[in-house]
Design a protein around this motif. Structure first.
Motif, short mmCIF file in Angstrom:
data_model
loop_
_atom_site.label_atom_id
_atom_site.label_comp_id
_atom_site.label_asym_id
_atom_site.label_seq_id
_atom_site.Cartn_x
_atom_site.Cartn_y
_atom_site.Cartn_z
N ALA A 157 0.87 -1.17 0.00
CA ALA A 157 0.00 0.00 0.00
C ALA A 157 0.90 1.22 0.00
CB ALA A 157 -0.92 0.01 1.22
N GLY A 158 0.78 2.06 -1.03
CA GLY A 158 1.66 3.22 -1.13
C GLY A 158 3.10 2.79 -1.25
N ASP A 159 3.96 3.31 -0.39
CA ASP A 159 5.38 2.97 -0.41
C ASP A 159 5.73 1.91 0.63
OD1 ASP A 159 8.14 3.35 -1.26
OD2 ASP A 159 8.48 4.33 0.69
N ARG A 201 9.67 -0.03 3.74
CA ARG A 201 9.49 0.96 2.68
C ARG A 201 9.98 0.40 1.35
NH1 ARG A 201 11.18 3.78 7.25
NH2 ARG A 201 9.63 5.30 8.00
N GLY A 218 -0.12 2.80 -5.00
CA GLY A 218 -1.00 3.05 -3.89
C GLY A 218 -2.41 3.49 -4.26
N TRP A 219 -2.74 3.53 -5.55
CA TRP A 219 -4.10 3.89 -5.96
C TRP A 219 -5.02 2.70 -5.72
CZ3 TRP A 219 -5.60 8.72 -7.54
CH2 TRP A 219 -4.57 9.64 -7.79
N THR A 242 -0.01 3.16 7.48
CA THR A 242 1.17 4.02 7.61
C THR A 242 1.79 3.98 8.99
OG1 THR A 242 -0.24 5.92 8.11
CG2 THR A 242 0.38 5.59 5.81
N ASN A 263 -6.09 8.06 -3.88
CA ASN A 263 -4.76 8.03 -3.27
C ASN A 263 -4.59 9.31 -2.47
OD1 ASN A 263 -2.11 7.42 -2.62
ND2 ASN A 263 -1.49 6.95 -4.71
N SER A 264 -3.79 9.26 -1.42
CA SER A 264 -3.49 10.46 -0.65
C SER A 264 -2.32 11.23 -1.24
CB SER A 264 -3.19 10.09 0.81
OG SER A 264 -2.12 9.17 0.87
N ASP A 265 -1.65 10.66 -2.25
CA ASP A 265 -0.50 11.30 -2.88
C ASP A 265 -0.75 11.36 -4.38
OD1 ASP A 265 1.90 12.23 -3.82
OD2 ASP A 265 3.12 10.61 -3.00
N SER A 291 2.12 10.02 -6.74
CA SER A 291 2.58 8.64 -6.60
C SER A 291 2.02 7.77 -7.71
CB SER A 291 2.16 8.06 -5.25
OG SER A 291 2.52 6.70 -5.16
N LYS A 347 -7.39 14.06 -0.26
CA LYS A 347 -7.61 12.83 -1.01
C LYS A 347 -7.76 13.17 -2.49
CE LYS A 347 -8.20 8.37 -0.19
NZ LYS A 347 -7.26 7.60 0.60
#
Length: 512
Positions: A177-179, A197, A478-479, A242, A470-472, A475, A504
């Motif tokens: 999830a994400g990084d 990470r 992480g979608w 996270t 995604n929150s980023d 990126s 978001k």
């Protein structure tokens, strides 16, 4: 204040995000780990039989495939290297089946038997952008360059965290999830669950002592909270990705044998199942946990349980329209339709052994353990078969899900690999879309999707559109697909969103 900030973000997205293809299958059981493909495949197999594109030897192993946007396939295999058996991550050309590279991961030794001479790794690599994450049987976690197979970073969890092997070693695949990549290390106390990470392999957090199983962790959103669900020996536990903070857990009776099926998350329920009964002790059978709460305050309770019944030995069921479909049993397995509300079996049929079930649009693509593909209606009233196809295979043993991408079915047996074409004629392209917001209120909002030129969205095109978040914004990873159903109203798609973060981003994806 939250509403204004969110509105600004969505307005920025509205004129900037184009549709992207969603044909990749980036991890075990698909990019959302739900064994579900939204793209269409041919169903008229009598008029247009499935076509085998290529067939290649690929001994030995029980791993499935991941499919990258670069049209590469990634899997694991056992090979001889330096006079001993070793596990390798293998990359293939998706169009030809030709091997592109193979990178050694670790020891290949399987002392507990049960599979035979074609035994091998069980884990499936996970694709994260231009990287591939592998998790070997002896707790070797590696990050490789997707194009070359070169190692970027690695961890030997037994040496670094005191990880203890369970019978049949590790079979879980890495979850991302994400990084962050998540694994159950079964290491020292309070270090079982670890997030590394992806960027550099450093540790983000370590949590808990729950015991290890062969079940792969599953990302989900429950009660508006993104989480990773771990199926441990002592508990089913959900953590915030996270931070690793435990959102909820449900204690379990210890099961000493293989626990391989993944959790199945639907709405605010989590389904799990274990084989190998221990007398009347509730350590086997199916259990559905209901999770209540929001804003990080959750409770988990039993919705229903079938002690020593509905056992998933290896394969994980799929969920569709209020029912679970999958192979249930320990030695005499049956394909069943199970009512998700109470666990009652609606129908059952024997024929598929230790095979798997994949949901393709609204059809069941059943892969029998002897390699036969069977297309079945998702009909809770009765078993309704559409078609069958048996490709030529040598001593087939298919104990995993196929990968579905771009109308192709990629099958892996313990000895070989096949690509089968079930693609349909190309559909008309989607018009450029824009995102907008309407109807704030009650702590939620409505996301609105419409053609940029102001025209009405064609009803035949609407099912091909999904929404990810995604929150980023910057990126590439992480979608996650936004849960909930889109509704076509007055030429626009609408989707109800309950926010969980102040920031978001949303985008549309096209399902071919």
């Amino acid at each position: 204040m939250w509403y204004m900030r969110h509105l600004a973000i969505l307005a920025m997205l509205g004129g900037a995000i184009a549709c992207a293809s969603a044909a990749s299958w980036t991890q075990y059981r698909g990019s959302n780990h739900d064994a579900t493909a939204t793209e269409p495949i041919r169903t008229n197999w009598t008029a247009e039989p499935p076509r085998v594109l290529w067939r290649k030897p690929l001994p030995f192993g029980l791993s499935s495939f991941s499919v990258g946007e670069n049209r590469r396939l990634y899997t694991m295999a056992r090979r001889t290297s330096g006079g001993e058996q070793r596990e390798f991550c293998v990359a293939l050309n998706a169009d030809t089946g030709d091997e592109l590279w193979a990178t050694e991961v670790g020891l290949a030794d399987y002392p507990h038997g049960g599979v035979g001479s074609d035994d091998g790794p069980r884990s499936t690599p996970t694709i994260v952008g231009d990287r591939v994450i592998t998790f070997g049987s002896y707790m070797n976690l590696m990050c490789l360059d997707a194009a070359s197979g070169d190692e970027i970073w690695s961890h030997e969890l037994i040496e670094e965290y005191g990880s203890r092997l369970i019978s049949w070693q590790n079979a879980a695949s890495p979850t991302v999830a994400g990084d962050l990549v998540f694994v159950n290390s079964n290491g020292r106390d309070n270090e079982h669950l670890i997030a590394f990470r992806v960027s550099d392999g450093s540790v983000a957090w370590k949590r808990g002592s729950y015991g290890m199983t062969h079940a792969t962790p599953v990302r989900a959103t429950i009660g508006g909270a993104e989480q990773v669900n771990f199926f441990g020996q002592q508990a089913l536990v959900a953590v915030e990705p996270t931070t690793g903070n435990v959102l909820w857990n449900y204690p379990l009776v210890y099961n000493h044998t293989s626990v391989a099926a993944s959790p199945v998350v639907e709405g605010n329920t989590v389904y799990i199942s274990r084989a190998y009964p221990l007398g009347l002790v509730p350590a086997a059978g199916a259990l559905v946990v209901q999770v209540n709460g929001e804003n990080g305050n959750f409770t988990a309770s039993e919705k229903w349980q079938k002690i020593n019944q509905l056992m998933n030995h290896w394969s994980t069921p799929v969920f569709h329209d209020g029912h679970y479909y999958g192979n249930f049993g320990q030695s005499l397995l049956e394909l069943r339709c199970v009512d998700a509300s109470d666990g009652e079996t609606r129908w059952a049929i024997r024929d598929f052994g230790y095979g798997s079930v994949t949901l393709v649009q609204d059809k069941l693509l059943v892969l029998a353990d002897d390699g036969e593909l069977v297309l079945v209606e998702t009909n809770p009233e009765e078993y309704s078969e559409i078609a069958r196809f048996r490709p030529e295979m040598t001593n087939p043993k298919c104990w995993n899900n196929p990968a579905v991408s771009d109308g192709r079915i990629y099958i892996r047996s313990t000895r070989e690999a096949l690509a089968i074409d079930l693609s349909v004629a190309s559909a008309a392209p989607l018009p450029p879309l824009k995102l907008g917001v309407a109807d704030f209120g009650g702590g939620a909002f409505t996301l609105e999707i419409a053609p940029e030129n102001g025209s009405a969205l064609d009803a035949q095109l609407a099912p091909r559109i999904s929404v990810t978040s995604n929150s980023d914004l910057d990126s590439a990873i992480g979608w996650m697909r936004v849960s909930g159903s889109t509704v076509l109203t007055n030429g626009k798609l609408t989707l109800q969103i309950t926010p969980t973060e102040a920031r978001k981003f949303f985008r549309t994806e096209e399902n071919p």
